[in-house]
Design a protein around this motif. Structure first.
Motif, PDB file in Angstrom:
ATOM      1  N   GLY A 187       0.772  -1.228   0.000  1.00  0.00           N
ATOM      2  CA  GLY A 187       0.000   0.000   0.000  1.00  0.00           C
ATOM      3  C   GLY A 187       0.802   1.276   0.000  1.00  0.00           C
ATOM      4  O   GLY A 187       0.247   2.363  -0.180  1.00  0.00           O
ATOM      5  N   ARG A 188       2.140   1.183   0.182  1.00  0.00           N
ATOM      6  CA  ARG A 188       3.005   2.359   0.110  1.00  0.00           C
ATOM      7  C   ARG A 188       3.536   2.499  -1.316  1.00  0.00           C
ATOM      8  O   ARG A 188       3.987   1.518  -1.896  1.00  0.00           O
ATOM      9  CB  ARG A 188       4.192   2.217   1.067  1.00  0.00           C
ATOM     10  CG  ARG A 188       3.803   2.147   2.537  1.00  0.00           C
ATOM     11  CD  ARG A 188       5.031   1.946   3.414  1.00  0.00           C
ATOM     12  NE  ARG A 188       5.624   0.630   3.265  1.00  0.00           N
ATOM     13  CZ  ARG A 188       6.811   0.380   2.743  1.00  0.00           C
ATOM     14  NH1 ARG A 188       7.564   1.381   2.287  1.00  0.00           N
ATOM     15  NH2 ARG A 188       7.283  -0.845   2.663  1.00  0.00           N
ATOM     16  N   ARG A 189       3.492   3.685  -1.855  1.00  0.00           N
ATOM     17  CA  ARG A 189       3.955   3.882  -3.231  1.00  0.00           C
ATOM     18  C   ARG A 189       5.312   4.578  -3.274  1.00  0.00           C
ATOM     19  O   ARG A 189       5.533   5.591  -2.607  1.00  0.00           O
ATOM     20  CB  ARG A 189       2.937   4.683  -4.042  1.00  0.00           C
ATOM     21  CG  ARG A 189       3.435   5.028  -5.457  1.00  0.00           C
ATOM     22  CD  ARG A 189       2.314   5.363  -6.393  1.00  0.00           C
ATOM     23  NE  ARG A 189       1.463   4.201  -6.649  1.00  0.00           N
ATOM     24  CZ  ARG A 189       0.455   4.186  -7.518  1.00  0.00           C
ATOM     25  NH1 ARG A 189       0.160   5.284  -8.208  1.00  0.00           N
ATOM     26  NH2 ARG A 189      -0.266   3.103  -7.687  1.00  0.00           N
ATOM     27  N   ILE A 190       6.198   4.029  -4.088  1.00  0.00           N
ATOM     28  CA  ILE A 190       7.494   4.629  -4.368  1.00  0.00           C
ATOM     29  C   ILE A 190       7.516   5.001  -5.848  1.00  0.00           C
ATOM     30  O   ILE A 190       7.298   4.139  -6.713  1.00  0.00           O
ATOM     31  CB  ILE A 190       8.641   3.649  -4.055  1.00  0.00           C
ATOM     32  CG1 ILE A 190       8.650   3.282  -2.567  1.00  0.00           C
ATOM     33  CG2 ILE A 190       9.986   4.231  -4.474  1.00  0.00           C
ATOM     34  CD1 ILE A 190       9.593   2.146  -2.228  1.00  0.00           C
ATOM     35  N   SER A 191       7.754   6.237  -6.144  1.00  0.00           N
ATOM     36  CA  SER A 191       7.868   6.699  -7.533  1.00  0.00           C
ATOM     37  C   SER A 191       9.268   7.262  -7.718  1.00  0.00           C
ATOM     38  O   SER A 191       9.579   8.333  -7.198  1.00  0.00           O
ATOM     39  CB  SER A 191       6.810   7.761  -7.839  1.00  0.00           C
ATOM     40  OG  SER A 191       5.507   7.230  -7.707  1.00  0.00           O
ATOM     41  N   GLU A 192      10.110   6.510  -8.431  1.00  0.00           N
ATOM     42  CA  GLU A 192      11.491   6.939  -8.640  1.00  0.00           C
ATOM     43  C   GLU A 192      11.982   6.487 -10.008  1.00  0.00           C
ATOM     44  O   GLU A 192      11.550   5.464 -10.537  1.00  0.00           O
ATOM     45  CB  GLU A 192      12.414   6.365  -7.560  1.00  0.00           C
ATOM     46  CG  GLU A 192      12.231   6.988  -6.187  1.00  0.00           C
ATOM     47  CD  GLU A 192      13.505   6.899  -5.361  1.00  0.00           C
ATOM     48  OE1 GLU A 192      14.588   7.187  -5.917  1.00  0.00           O
ATOM     49  OE2 GLU A 192      13.409   6.545  -4.177  1.00  0.00           O
ATOM     50  N   THR A 262       3.784  -4.456  -6.272  1.00  0.00           N
ATOM     51  CA  THR A 262       3.401  -4.264  -7.668  1.00  0.00           C
ATOM     52  C   THR A 262       4.398  -3.317  -8.319  1.00  0.00           C
ATOM     53  O   THR A 262       4.711  -2.258  -7.767  1.00  0.00           O
ATOM     54  CB  THR A 262       1.981  -3.688  -7.794  1.00  0.00           C
ATOM     55  OG1 THR A 262       1.042  -4.600  -7.205  1.00  0.00           O
ATOM     56  CG2 THR A 262       1.601  -3.478  -9.259  1.00  0.00           C
ATOM     57  N   VAL A 263       4.916  -3.723  -9.474  1.00  0.00           N
ATOM     58  CA  VAL A 263       5.913  -2.930 -10.195  1.00  0.00           C
ATOM     59  C   VAL A 263       5.295  -2.439 -11.507  1.00  0.00           C
ATOM     60  O   VAL A 263       4.763  -3.233 -12.292  1.00  0.00           O
ATOM     61  CB  VAL A 263       7.179  -3.755 -10.499  1.00  0.00           C
ATOM     62  CG1 VAL A 263       8.211  -2.897 -11.239  1.00  0.00           C
ATOM     63  CG2 VAL A 263       7.782  -4.314  -9.212  1.00  0.00           C
ATOM     64  N   ARG A 264       5.394  -1.136 -11.726  1.00  0.00           N
ATOM     65  CA  ARG A 264       4.937  -0.529 -12.982  1.00  0.00           C
ATOM     66  C   ARG A 264       6.081   0.286 -13.580  1.00  0.00           C
ATOM     67  O   ARG A 264       6.955   0.758 -12.863  1.00  0.00           O
ATOM     68  CB  ARG A 264       3.738   0.388 -12.742  1.00  0.00           C
ATOM     69  CG  ARG A 264       2.515  -0.303 -12.150  1.00  0.00           C
ATOM     70  CD  ARG A 264       1.369   0.691 -11.943  1.00  0.00           C
ATOM     71  NE  ARG A 264       0.215   0.054 -11.316  1.00  0.00           N
ATOM     72  CZ  ARG A 264       0.055  -0.059  -9.995  1.00  0.00           C
ATOM     73  NH1 ARG A 264       0.999   0.448  -9.193  1.00  0.00           N
ATOM     74  NH2 ARG A 264      -0.994  -0.651  -9.499  1.00  0.00           N
ATOM     75  N   GLY A 265       6.032   0.456 -14.884  1.00  0.00           N
ATOM     76  CA  GLY A 265       7.068   1.221 -15.570  1.00  0.00           C
ATOM     77  C   GLY A 265       7.381   0.594 -16.911  1.00  0.00           C
ATOM     78  O   GLY A 265       7.216  -0.623 -17.089  1.00  0.00           O
ATOM     79  N   ASP A 266       7.830   1.395 -17.847  1.00  0.00           N
ATOM     80  CA  ASP A 266       8.133   0.904 -19.187  1.00  0.00           C
ATOM     81  C   ASP A 266       9.496   0.225 -19.182  1.00  0.00           C
ATOM     82  O   ASP A 266      10.487   0.732 -19.714  1.00  0.00           O
ATOM     83  CB  ASP A 266       8.103   2.072 -20.180  1.00  0.00           C
ATOM     84  CG  ASP A 266       8.243   1.611 -21.621  1.00  0.00           C
ATOM     85  OD1 ASP A 266       8.087   0.391 -21.860  1.00  0.00           O
ATOM     86  OD2 ASP A 266       8.522   2.457 -22.490  1.00  0.00           O
ATOM     87  N   ALA A 267       9.522  -0.953 -18.551  1.00  0.00           N
ATOM     88  CA  ALA A 267      10.804  -1.636 -18.302  1.00  0.00           C
ATOM     89  C   ALA A 267      11.077  -2.775 -19.269  1.00  0.00           C
ATOM     90  O   ALA A 267      12.129  -3.403 -19.193  1.00  0.00           O
ATOM     91  CB  ALA A 267      10.823  -2.162 -16.864  1.00  0.00           C
ATOM     92  N   GLY A 268      10.136  -3.075 -20.154  1.00  0.00           N
ATOM     93  CA  GLY A 268      10.325  -4.211 -21.052  1.00  0.00           C
ATOM     94  C   GLY A 268       9.941  -5.515 -20.372  1.00  0.00           C
ATOM     95  O   GLY A 268       9.156  -5.543 -19.428  1.00  0.00           O
ATOM     96  N   ILE A 269      10.513  -6.606 -20.864  1.00  0.00           N
ATOM     97  CA  ILE A 269      10.179  -7.939 -20.359  1.00  0.00           C
ATOM     98  C   ILE A 269      10.921  -8.228 -19.058  1.00  0.00           C
ATOM     99  O   ILE A 269      12.126  -7.980 -18.942  1.00  0.00           O
ATOM    100  CB  ILE A 269      10.537  -9.020 -21.403  1.00  0.00           C
ATOM    101  CG1 ILE A 269       9.755  -8.787 -22.700  1.00  0.00           C
ATOM    102  CG2 ILE A 269      10.269 -10.414 -20.857  1.00  0.00           C
ATOM    103  CD1 ILE A 269       8.247  -8.873 -22.549  1.00  0.00           C
ATOM    104  N   ALA A 270      10.190  -8.747 -18.067  1.00  0.00           N
ATOM    105  CA  ALA A 270      10.794  -9.147 -16.796  1.00  0.00           C
ATOM    106  C   ALA A 270      11.107 -10.646 -16.811  1.00  0.00           C
ATOM    107  O   ALA A 270      10.476 -11.418 -17.546  1.00  0.00           O
ATOM    108  CB  ALA A 270       9.858  -8.815 -15.647  1.00  0.00           C
ATOM    109  N   TYR A 271      12.072 -11.026 -15.991  1.00  0.00           N
ATOM    110  CA  TYR A 271      12.475 -12.430 -15.852  1.00  0.00           C
ATOM    111  C   TYR A 271      12.368 -12.840 -14.384  1.00  0.00           C
ATOM    112  O   TYR A 271      12.641 -12.040 -13.482  1.00  0.00           O
ATOM    113  CB  TYR A 271      13.908 -12.637 -16.325  1.00  0.00           C
ATOM    114  CG  TYR A 271      14.050 -12.748 -17.822  1.00  0.00           C
ATOM    115  CD1 TYR A 271      14.319 -13.973 -18.427  1.00  0.00           C
ATOM    116  CD2 TYR A 271      13.894 -11.639 -18.649  1.00  0.00           C
ATOM    117  CE1 TYR A 271      14.452 -14.093 -19.808  1.00  0.00           C
ATOM    118  CE2 TYR A 271      14.012 -11.741 -20.023  1.00  0.00           C
ATOM    119  CZ  TYR A 271      14.290 -12.973 -20.600  1.00  0.00           C
ATOM    120  OH  TYR A 271      14.395 -13.083 -21.963  1.00  0.00           O
TER     121      TYR A 271
END
Length: 298
Positions: A187-192, A262-271
């Motif tokens: 529930g805590r958001r980190i935007s970096e 939960t991870v968001r961002g234009d990071a491409g494919i995750a492994y």
């Protein structure tokens, strides 16, 4: 009754070393009085199917002979089943085996460990993909620079071993741009803006890179490592510190813990577990004590 052991094998793993190890282990188990069924997967999907088939027969243990990728396929079958999982390291990375003390040893000694049946309860991570699909993983989710290197290496026409990863890192630094990440942790958001995010249940990936140094697979928590935006020259210079886990001391590195990430961002494919998962958003939730891992005897 004689113990019933299911061997799941990736014969191509470790430059086909897994096939040799599996044959010797099968013979040692049978010599010790066990009933052994061997399941040989020809692809990731085939191994996953065979793992589920093996578990449906309720063996006393499912033994994965291969690398982290094969363990990942076995994991999809054993979570919540009550069937213990043993890992016999025969791949290139073997990070999951390392986390549970499994090591290269004689077939007889490995058979003794399996038949002794001493287990350790382990958490796993339930990963929800953008399409709603779910997968379980046990080691580390890589998202960002390291995952993009992995993607480059997997796209090479010819295998190059460690040289391939070195090539992938150099190639990625020429085009990589830091990523605007949003990470929700309980529930805590980190935007970096950052270079990568890792979400770990165990401490290492990539054959001993301790990205999530200090992570424990049975503490009910996920370790989240964010490497903030940094000049690429500095980032690459400090990357070897991940081998020992000392990168967590750097000012660019932020470490958090939680049970849901939960991870968001234009990071491409995750492994995860070295296997291709998909793009963000990705939701990771710890599933406490979901698997019984067989431990080596002392």
């Amino acid at each position: 009754m004689s113990p019933h052991i299911a061997l799941l094998v990736n014969p191509a793993s470790g430059r086909r070393r897994a096939a040799v190890i599996a044959v010797r282990l099968k013979e040692a188990l049978r010599a010790a009085g066990a009933r052994v069924h061997v399941y040989t997967g020809r692809s990731a999907a085939d191994s996953r199917r065979l793992a589920r088939l093996a578990v449906s027969d309720r063996p006393d243990a499912l033994v994965a002979v291969g690398g982290d990728g094969l363990v990942h396929q076995a994991l999809q079958a054993v979570v919540g089943s009550g069937v213990p999982l043993a890992v016999v390291p025969a791949g290139s990375g073997n990070d999951i085996a390392r986390a549970f003390g499994s090591r290269h040893t004689s077939a007889r000694r490995t058979a003794e460990t399996i038949l002794a049946g001493r287990t350790r309860s382990s958490d796993v991570i339930r990963l929800t993909l953008p399409d709603g699909g779910r997968r379980y993983y046990m080691s580390v989710l890589a998202c960002g620079f390291d995952a993009r290197v992995n993607e480059r290496v997997n796209g090479l026409r010819f295998g190059m071993g460690r040289a391939g990863y070195l090539y992938g890192m150099v190639a990625e630094t020429r085009s990589f741009d830091p990523i605007d990440f949003e990470i929700d942790i309980d529930g805590r958001r980190i935007s970096e803006r950052g270079m990568l995010v890792a979400v770990g249940n165990t401490d290492s990936y990539g054959g001993g890179l301790k990205m999530c140094a200090g992570a424990e697979p049975d503490d009910g928590l996920l370790d989240v490592v964010l490497i903030r935006e940094a000049p690429l020259s500095r980032f690459v210079r400090h990357f070897p510190r991940i081998l020992k886990g000392s990168h967590v001391e750097l000012e660019e590195v932020r470490v958090e813990r939680g049970s849901s990430v939960t991870v968001r961002g234009d990071a491409g494919i995750a492994y995860a577990d070295g296997e291709r998962m998909g793009p963000t958003p990705l939701m990771c939730q710890v599933v406490p004590k979901a698997v019984e891992m067989l431990e080596p005897t002392s």
